[in-house]
Design a protein around this motif. Structure first.
Motif, short mmCIF file in Angstrom:
data_model
loop_
_atom_site.label_atom_id
_atom_site.label_comp_id
_atom_site.label_asym_id
_atom_site.label_seq_id
_atom_site.Cartn_x
_atom_site.Cartn_y
_atom_site.Cartn_z
N LYS A 146 5.01 26.11 -65.08
CA LYS A 146 5.86 26.98 -65.62
C LYS A 146 6.81 26.20 -64.90
O LYS A 146 6.67 26.50 -63.33
CB LYS A 146 5.33 28.34 -65.35
N GLY A 147 7.36 25.54 -65.40
CA GLY A 147 8.39 24.59 -65.54
C GLY A 147 8.30 23.13 -65.29
O GLY A 147 9.22 22.66 -64.66
N GLN A 148 6.41 23.32 -64.92
CA GLN A 148 6.44 21.95 -64.13
C GLN A 148 5.55 20.95 -65.67
O GLN A 148 5.14 19.83 -65.82
CB GLN A 148 5.75 21.67 -63.51
N GLY A 149 5.12 21.51 -66.35
CA GLY A 149 4.87 20.74 -67.89
C GLY A 149 3.29 21.37 -68.20
O GLY A 149 2.72 21.87 -67.43
N THR A 150 2.53 20.86 -68.84
CA THR A 150 1.36 20.66 -69.33
C THR A 150 0.57 19.60 -69.82
O THR A 150 1.11 19.01 -70.49
CB THR A 150 1.59 21.43 -70.75
N THR A 151 -0.38 19.45 -69.62
CA THR A 151 -1.37 19.33 -70.15
C THR A 151 -2.10 18.91 -70.90
O THR A 151 -3.63 20.19 -70.20
CB THR A 151 -1.90 17.34 -68.63
N PHE A 152 -2.81 18.85 -72.02
CA PHE A 152 -4.12 19.22 -72.63
C PHE A 152 -4.75 18.58 -72.61
O PHE A 152 -4.75 17.14 -72.97
CB PHE A 152 -3.50 19.14 -74.05
N ASN A 153 -6.19 18.45 -73.04
CA ASN A 153 -7.51 16.66 -72.68
C ASN A 153 -8.41 17.70 -73.81
O ASN A 153 -9.13 18.13 -73.84
CB ASN A 153 -7.75 16.68 -71.06
N VAL A 154 -8.47 16.99 -73.87
CA VAL A 154 -9.60 16.82 -75.90
C VAL A 154 -10.42 15.45 -75.79
O VAL A 154 -9.80 14.43 -75.47
CB VAL A 154 -8.60 16.69 -77.02
N SER A 155 -11.94 15.86 -75.69
CA SER A 155 -13.20 14.95 -75.86
C SER A 155 -13.87 15.51 -76.86
O SER A 155 -13.87 16.48 -77.60
CB SER A 155 -13.57 15.39 -74.56
N ILE A 156 -14.26 14.88 -78.01
CA ILE A 156 -14.46 14.55 -78.78
C ILE A 156 -15.58 13.39 -79.34
O ILE A 156 -15.38 12.62 -79.03
CB ILE A 156 -14.17 14.41 -80.48
N PRO A 157 -17.48 13.94 -78.88
CA PRO A 157 -18.58 13.07 -79.73
C PRO A 157 -18.16 12.47 -81.34
O PRO A 157 -17.89 13.16 -81.56
CB PRO A 157 -19.82 13.78 -78.95
N GLU A 158 -18.72 11.03 -81.38
CA GLU A 158 -18.94 10.41 -82.00
C GLU A 158 -19.76 11.09 -82.72
O GLU A 158 -20.72 11.36 -82.58
CB GLU A 158 -18.85 9.12 -82.10
N HIS A 159 -19.63 11.78 -84.41
CA HIS A 159 -20.69 11.86 -85.13
C HIS A 159 -21.00 10.62 -86.11
O HIS A 159 -20.08 10.32 -86.84
CB HIS A 159 -19.55 12.84 -86.46
N LYS A 160 -22.81 10.48 -85.99
CA LYS A 160 -23.23 9.35 -86.98
C LYS A 160 -23.31 9.71 -87.84
O LYS A 160 -23.42 8.71 -88.87
CB LYS A 160 -24.36 8.45 -85.83
N GLU A 161 -23.72 11.17 -88.38
CA GLU A 161 -24.36 11.22 -89.56
C GLU A 161 -23.27 12.14 -90.89
O GLU A 161 -22.30 12.93 -90.02
CB GLU A 161 -24.98 11.95 -89.97
N MET A 162 -22.86 11.47 -91.94
CA MET A 162 -22.29 12.10 -93.05
C MET A 162 -22.26 13.42 -92.92
O MET A 162 -23.58 13.82 -93.38
CB MET A 162 -22.05 11.32 -93.65
N GLN A 163 -21.27 14.69 -93.52
CA GLN A 163 -21.67 15.63 -93.42
C GLN A 163 -21.66 15.98 -95.54
O GLN A 163 -20.88 15.04 -95.31
CB GLN A 163 -20.90 16.45 -92.43
#
Length: 412
Positions: A395-412
């Motif tokens: 609070k009062g100093q900021g925020t960081t969001f980290n997102v990791s997504i693996p690659e999808h090789k097969e079409m759905q």
């Protein structure tokens, strides 16, 4: 499997393994203790006629009682203890349950309805089975003499039980539709109110500038600022509405080869005017020169929500940094982060930050609205990609969001 439930001061009764879920379904149909109705009584009477039985009942099995919604040929009452009922055994399986002579069955031979009036002897019942497979009650027929139903009669009893269940299900759907219509009306009224206000501000200001204004630049600046703020409110509000609609819908991935760097640059371009209006610095570090297979629209919404939130809770002089890179592992992974130096997230919000919670609704630093649905939606879409999301904030100093997504090789 038979489970005996001790009712403390009464004889124990049997319950299926899914009793808690079954009872929840009983409550869901809201049929207990309702008045008699012709549509059910006619089906119960038809069951008696087809099987040549003097008595027929539509029974619902509640916590510790059996309650009869419809009765033909029996004036003894609408409710008995579940421990005394025959239907407690009917709901144990998805098939007909029959006893040729109750007086010769040790489970029922001492019951008042067997020893005394009306001296029941035979019983045949079929469970009322919900679409999810829970047995909420039974349609049964009884006679004062021993007998067995033939296969045709048993089939007819099953057909009538299914018809009763279909009518209960239809009523449930109708109640759900009525509830949704009420919610829709309330929603549209809220939308009407919340959108009209900034639109009226824009229209009246534009009219004033076109037809009446001939004053100083300072006044012009104030009017243009009001138009700009109203426009931003509309953008924020419609974004929240879209997020809410998407959160309520069933989602699946629509995969494509996406140029991540172009997508992020386009997104930053959209948010640059808002950042300038709040005197917030937007910075981009993007190392994604090759395409990456994911759901373009859902990833855009993930990043859009995170950037929008960062702007919402930032103020003059703050900085927002968007980082993105693609790992070169055997299974490629897209890693993105959105970091701001804004007001931060209250510590008590963090454990349930990604859950839909009205308590998370906060106004932004310039009064921007929030429904608390954005981050739950982000998490839903990240996990739909089999990815992960983490947050660090003070609070009062900021925020960081980290997102990791693996690659999808097969079409759905």
């Amino acid at each position: 499997m038979l489970t005996l439930v001790d009712t403390n001061n009464e004889v124990a009764y049997v319950t299926p393994d899914d009793e808690a879920e079954r009872q929840a379904e009983v409550d869901h149909y809201q049929i207990l203790d309702t008045l008699p109705e012709e549509e059910f009584e006619s089906l119960v009477e038809l069951a008696a006629i087809i099987t040549g039985s003097p008595i027929s009942l539509m029974n619902i099995l509640d916590h510790d009682r059996q309650w009869s919604k419809a009765v033909f040929g029996d004036e003894s009452g609408q409710s008995i203890l579940r421990s005394e009922s025959v239907c407690q055994y009917t709901i144990m399986k998805d098939e007909n349950f029959e006893i040729e002579d109750l007086s010769k069955d040790e489970r029922f031979m001492n019951m008042s309805y067997v020893e005394g009036n009306p001296k029941y002897r035979s019983y045949s019942g079929y469970p009322l089975i919900t679409p999810e497979g829970y047995r909420v009650g039974a349609l049964c027929v009884l006679d004062t003499k021993p007998k067995k139903l033939d296969e045709s009669q048993k089939k007819s009893l099953k057909t009538l039980a299914n018809e009763i269940m279909a009518r209960l299900e239809l009523r449930s759907k109708q109640r759900q539709l009525e509830r949704l219509n009420k919610e829709k009306d309330l929603f549209l009224r809220a939308v009407n109110h919340d959108i009209k206000s900034p639109i009226n501000g824009i229209i009246s200001s534009a009219h004033y500038l076109q037809n009446l204004w001939d004053g100083e630049k300072e006044e012009l600046f104030e009017i243009l600022s009001m138009i700009e703020i109203s426009g931003h409110k509309l953008i924020n509000y419609t974004s929240e509405l879209m997020s809410n609609a998407m959160f309520q819908s069933d989602s699946k991935l629509h995969l494509d080869n996406v140029a991540i760097d172009e997508l992020i640059k386009d997104l930053i371009h959209i948010y640059t005017p808002l950042a300038k209006s709040k005197n917030v610095d937007l910075k981009l570090n993007c190392n994604t020169p090759v395409s990456f297979r994911l759901d373009n629209e859902k990833f855009k919404l993930i990043l859009s929500n995170l950037v929008s939130n960062a702007l919402k809770f930032s103020t003059k002089g703050d900085t927002i940094i968007i980082n993105a890179d693609i790992s070169s592992k055997s299974t490629r992974e897209l890693r993105c982060s959105v970091t701001d130096t804004g007001i931060g997230i209250p510590e008590e919000f963090l454990p349930t930050l990604f859950e839909k919670n009205k308590n998370h609704q906060r106004q932004g630093t310039q009064g921007e609205i929030s429904t608390g649905i954005g981050l739950p939606l982000v998490k839903q879409f990240v996990e739909l990609h089999k990815g992960s999301i983490r947050v660090n904030s003070k609070k009062g100093q900021g925020t960081t969001f980290n997102v990791s997504i693996p690659e999808h090789k097969e079409m759905q």
